[in-house]
Design a protein around this motif. Structure first.
Motif, mmCIF file in Angstrom:
data_model
loop_
_atom_site.group_PDB
_atom_site.id
_atom_site.type_symbol
_atom_site.label_atom_id
_atom_site.label_comp_id
_atom_site.label_asym_id
_atom_site.label_seq_id
_atom_site.Cartn_x
_atom_site.Cartn_y
_atom_site.Cartn_z
ATOM 1 N N ASP A 42 13.175 0.908 -56.737
ATOM 2 C CA ASP A 42 14.270 1.737 -56.585
ATOM 3 C C ASP A 42 14.386 2.850 -57.507
ATOM 4 O O ASP A 42 14.683 4.150 -57.019
ATOM 5 C CB ASP A 42 15.877 0.945 -56.756
ATOM 6 C CG ASP A 42 16.009 -0.040 -55.562
ATOM 7 O OD1 ASP A 42 15.267 0.086 -54.727
ATOM 8 O OD2 ASP A 42 16.692 -0.913 -55.878
ATOM 9 N N ALA A 45 11.802 5.458 -56.091
ATOM 10 C CA ALA A 45 12.116 5.998 -54.839
ATOM 11 C C ALA A 45 13.279 7.135 -54.921
ATOM 12 O O ALA A 45 13.236 7.844 -54.160
ATOM 13 C CB ALA A 45 12.521 4.772 -54.030
ATOM 14 N N ARG A 46 14.401 6.661 -55.722
ATOM 15 C CA ARG A 46 15.527 7.609 -55.804
ATOM 16 C C ARG A 46 15.289 8.599 -56.817
ATOM 17 O O ARG A 46 16.121 9.715 -56.621
ATOM 18 C CB ARG A 46 16.702 6.707 -56.141
ATOM 19 C CG ARG A 46 17.116 5.441 -54.788
ATOM 20 C CD ARG A 46 18.191 4.736 -55.371
ATOM 21 N NE ARG A 46 18.096 3.668 -54.630
ATOM 22 C CZ ARG A 46 18.848 2.404 -54.568
ATOM 23 N NH1 ARG A 46 19.905 2.410 -55.844
ATOM 24 N NH2 ARG A 46 18.724 1.701 -53.726
ATOM 25 N N ALA A 49 18.311 10.289 -58.428
ATOM 26 C CA ALA A 49 19.841 9.639 -57.963
ATOM 27 C C ALA A 49 19.982 8.267 -58.306
ATOM 28 O O ALA A 49 20.930 7.493 -58.020
ATOM 29 C CB ALA A 49 19.552 9.632 -56.396
ATOM 30 N N PHE A 50 19.395 8.181 -59.643
ATOM 31 C CA PHE A 50 19.466 6.935 -60.193
ATOM 32 C C PHE A 50 19.754 7.233 -61.821
ATOM 33 O O PHE A 50 18.709 7.750 -62.489
ATOM 34 C CB PHE A 50 18.415 5.982 -60.314
ATOM 35 C CG PHE A 50 18.538 4.487 -60.166
ATOM 36 C CD1 PHE A 50 19.449 3.818 -61.435
ATOM 37 C CD2 PHE A 50 18.203 3.425 -59.389
ATOM 38 C CE1 PHE A 50 19.417 2.463 -61.300
ATOM 39 C CE2 PHE A 50 18.447 2.011 -59.579
ATOM 40 C CZ PHE A 50 19.104 1.716 -60.373
ATOM 41 N N THR A 64 23.891 4.963 -59.329
ATOM 42 C CA THR A 64 22.997 5.491 -58.242
ATOM 43 C C THR A 64 23.404 5.521 -56.833
ATOM 44 O O THR A 64 24.408 4.991 -56.532
ATOM 45 C CB THR A 64 22.009 4.263 -58.104
ATOM 46 O OG1 THR A 64 20.752 4.776 -57.356
ATOM 47 C CG2 THR A 64 22.312 3.021 -57.759
ATOM 48 N N TYR A 65 22.803 6.239 -56.013
ATOM 49 C CA TYR A 65 23.226 6.357 -54.863
ATOM 50 C C TYR A 65 22.031 6.108 -53.879
ATOM 51 O O TYR A 65 20.944 6.370 -54.119
ATOM 52 C CB TYR A 65 24.051 7.593 -54.123
ATOM 53 C CG TYR A 65 23.383 8.806 -54.503
ATOM 54 C CD1 TYR A 65 22.332 9.463 -53.623
ATOM 55 C CD2 TYR A 65 23.566 9.736 -55.644
ATOM 56 C CE1 TYR A 65 21.596 10.626 -53.733
ATOM 57 C CE2 TYR A 65 22.965 10.868 -55.860
ATOM 58 C CZ TYR A 65 22.030 11.359 -55.061
ATOM 59 O OH TYR A 65 21.450 12.595 -55.049
ATOM 60 N N PHE A 66 22.344 5.665 -52.434
ATOM 61 C CA PHE A 66 21.540 5.523 -51.482
ATOM 62 C C PHE A 66 21.882 5.827 -50.170
ATOM 63 O O PHE A 66 23.352 6.244 -50.023
ATOM 64 C CB PHE A 66 21.142 3.947 -51.677
ATOM 65 C CG PHE A 66 22.179 2.939 -51.902
ATOM 66 C CD1 PHE A 66 23.090 2.526 -50.960
ATOM 67 C CD2 PHE A 66 22.917 2.796 -53.325
ATOM 68 C CE1 PHE A 66 24.190 1.798 -51.314
ATOM 69 C CE2 PHE A 66 24.066 2.012 -53.579
ATOM 70 C CZ PHE A 66 24.419 1.634 -52.507
ATOM 71 N N LYS A 78 26.121 9.293 -48.402
ATOM 72 C CA LYS A 78 25.390 8.462 -49.408
ATOM 73 C C LYS A 78 26.496 7.395 -49.769
ATOM 74 O O LYS A 78 27.818 7.941 -50.207
ATOM 75 C CB LYS A 78 24.858 9.105 -50.635
ATOM 76 C CG LYS A 78 23.661 10.213 -50.190
ATOM 77 C CD LYS A 78 22.614 9.500 -49.667
ATOM 78 C CE LYS A 78 21.441 10.692 -49.306
ATOM 79 N NZ LYS A 78 20.484 10.311 -48.515
ATOM 80 N N HIS A 80 27.261 4.900 -53.251
ATOM 81 C CA HIS A 80 27.036 4.591 -54.520
ATOM 82 C C HIS A 80 27.108 3.277 -55.185
ATOM 83 O O HIS A 80 28.147 2.777 -54.612
ATOM 84 C CB HIS A 80 27.277 5.710 -55.280
ATOM 85 C CG HIS A 80 28.867 5.705 -55.694
ATOM 86 N ND1 HIS A 80 29.837 5.978 -54.930
ATOM 87 C CD2 HIS A 80 29.466 5.146 -56.890
ATOM 88 C CE1 HIS A 80 31.000 5.863 -55.398
ATOM 89 N NE2 HIS A 80 30.796 5.264 -56.612
ATOM 90 N N GLU A 108 21.393 18.012 -54.059
ATOM 91 C CA GLU A 108 20.509 17.453 -53.208
ATOM 92 C C GLU A 108 21.376 17.357 -51.804
ATOM 93 O O GLU A 108 20.977 17.070 -50.880
ATOM 94 C CB GLU A 108 20.091 15.905 -53.157
ATOM 95 C CG GLU A 108 19.213 15.793 -54.532
ATOM 96 C CD GLU A 108 18.892 14.312 -54.737
ATOM 97 O OE1 GLU A 108 19.225 13.491 -54.019
ATOM 98 O OE2 GLU A 108 17.975 14.221 -55.392
#
Length: 163
Positions: A42, A45-46, A49-50, A64-66, A78, A80, A108
């Motif tokens: 994660d 990948a992020r 954002a982490f 974090t957000y996703f 997103k 979070h 972003e």
């Protein structure tokens, strides 16, 4: 105290914080424990954002957000998650993580940030309301944990002006 992007070597500390929340609280409805390899993936990948809060080399919390939902139409929305170790609470680390996460999201071009808060977590609702998240829905009895049904409170904050 430092807020910085998470690194793969932070995964074990993040897992320890997150799994304690999963195992012992109704803050999250999940019962699936996190793994260091999953968290490291994660983080990779992020990217920014982490984020983690670190004090004297020790990770005390993360945010974090996703993706909120799948599909290109949701690319700028997103959801979070933010968690702190028990000893880190009440020290402003959560607020600092939230500011860093929002700054990253704005960079972003994230338009809307969401929080899904357990109805059994009034502190989480208050935490999100303080920096401007607004409750937009309360979904009754959509989560189940500890042999009981729980409400989900959906909160939203616009990071860029609505059009």
């Amino acid at each position: 105290m430092t807020i910085r992007p998470a690194r793969p070597e932070d995964a074990e500390a993040i897992v320890a914080i997150w799994n304690a929340v999963i195992d012992g609280t109704a803050v999250t409805f999940t019962t699936e424990l996190k793994t260091p390899s999953g968290i490291a993936a994660d983080i990779a990948a992020r990217g920014p954002a982490f984020q983690v809060a670190e004090d004297r080399g020790r990770v005390l919390g993360f945010a974090t957000y996703f993706p909120f939902r799948g599909g290109p139409g949701y690319a700028f929305t997103k959801e979070h998650s933010i968690q702190l170790a028990p000893e880190a609470r009440g020290r402003g680390l959560g607020r600092a993580l939230m500011v860093a996460l929002e700054d990253t999201a704005r960079a972003e071009r994230v338009h809307s940030l969401w929080a899904g808060v357990s109805g059994e977590n009034p502190g989480g609702v208050a935490f999100h309301a303080a920096p401007g998240f607004v409750e937009v829905a309360r979904l009754p009895q959509v989560g189940r944990k500890f042999d009981r049904w729980m409400d989900l409170v959906l909160m939203q904050k616009f990071l860029s002006p609505p059009r």
